[in-house]
Design an enzyme around this catalytic site. Structure first.
Site, PDB file in Angstrom:
ATOM      1  N   ASP A 141       0.844  -1.193   0.000  1.00 27.15           N
ATOM      2  CA  ASP A 141       0.000   0.000   0.000  1.00 27.15           C
ATOM      3  C   ASP A 141       0.885   1.251   0.000  1.00 27.15           C
ATOM      4  O   ASP A 141       2.077   1.175   0.330  1.00 27.15           O
ATOM      5  CB  ASP A 141      -0.895  -0.033   1.237  1.00 27.15           C
ATOM      6  CG  ASP A 141      -1.730   1.215   1.373  1.00 27.15           C
ATOM      7  OD1 ASP A 141      -2.462   1.541   0.424  1.00 27.15           O
ATOM      8  OD2 ASP A 141      -1.655   1.884   2.432  1.00 27.15           O
ATOM      9  N   ASP A 164      -0.354   5.233   0.877  1.00 25.22           N
ATOM     10  CA  ASP A 164      -0.606   6.213   1.933  1.00 25.22           C
ATOM     11  C   ASP A 164      -0.851   5.522   3.269  1.00 25.22           C
ATOM     12  O   ASP A 164      -1.717   4.659   3.393  1.00 25.22           O
ATOM     13  CB  ASP A 164      -1.812   7.089   1.581  1.00 25.22           C
ATOM     14  CG  ASP A 164      -1.803   8.411   2.341  1.00 25.22           C
ATOM     15  OD1 ASP A 164      -0.919   8.612   3.194  1.00 25.22           O
ATOM     16  OD2 ASP A 164      -2.683   9.248   2.074  1.00 25.22           O
TER      17      ASP A 164
END
Length: 257
Positions: free
Chosen positions: A10, A12
């Protein structure tokens, strides 16, 4: 400590927090690069092309990767509809340039009235007219695709509407549920794994959000690594039926290779 042949990661909350650097994340990516371990940034963001993600990582976080290291929900959406039916090549899109370009790159043409597919993602300039076209096309029989179900996005002003909020309006107006592509659904994971070209049992999903990143890995049947640098807390995770495979306070704790 298990050795993984590939990583889905991932962005953010895991690699950075908004505009804030996470130094351990930069070191983690550099360790993967040093050991020539394949990785993909798997992101629900459908608005930006991979080159923009690469530029943001380089210019703002001193993390240097290639476009092929980035896999967005826009790319996953384009890959998904391209594989559905080779004879259906028309699409109506509500979304930003990242989504539209990904679909064009797969050889689709845009059609407002009788498209084969209606694809809805986050659109910063969405209008009633766009919703109207999407609704009517779906009512005529177009397959309804949503890039991701994120209802809100965090920015410096707070939690603003995300793609899921835009898609929900079309779901309401058509009384139809979209087929969702992004995390925590498995479609984006399936397509990302195809890009990595590795067996499922040799890949791990790394993220900060149990409800999207970790659930995506669990739903897809791969190992998961939750790092507590973003959304989810240890208290929240303790309440879940299925724990992440690995839990870390920092990516510095994880050895690769």
């Amino acid at each position: 400590m298990k050795k993984y042949a590939g990583y889905m990661i991932d962005l953010d909350g895991t690699i950075y927090r908004g505009k804030e650097k996470i130094p351990a994340a930069k070191r983690f990516i550099e360790r993967l690069q040093e050991h020539d371990i394949p990785f993909l940034f798997v992101t629900n963001n459908s608005t930006q092309a991979p080159i923009k993600v690469v530029e943001n990582l380089a210019n703002n976080f001193d993390i240097h990767v290639k476009e092929e290291n980035v896999y967005t929900s826009a790319l996953a959406t384009a890959d998904y509809i391209a594989d559905l039916n080779k004879d259906k090549r028309s699409v109506y899109v509500i979304g930003e340039v990242g989504l539209k370009q990904a679909i064009l790159d797969k050889g689709f043409r845009f059609e407002e009235t009788n498209p084969d597919y209606v694809v809805v993602g986050l659109d910063y300039d969405v209008t009633y007219h766009k919703f109207e076209l999407a609704t009517l096309a779906i009512k005529r029989g177009a397959k309804f695709i949503g890039t991701n179900a994120d209802t809100n996005l965090p920015n410096e002003r707070g939690l603003v509407p995300g793609a899921g909020s835009v898609i929900a309006l079309v779901e309401c107006s058509t009384q139809q549920k979209a087929t969702y592509i992004g995390k925590p659904e498995t479609i984006i994971m399936e397509k990302a794994l195809e890009r990595l070209g590795l067996p499922k049992d040799e890949v791990v999903m790394v993220g900060d959000n149990y409800m999207t990143d970790i659930k995506a890995g669990i739903n897809f049947g791969i190992d998961t690594m939750l790092v507590y640098t973003g959304v989810s807390t240890r208290e929240l995770v303790r309440k879940q039926e299925i724990a992440p495979t690995i839990e870390l306070g920092s990516l510095d704790e994880w050895k690769v290779g």
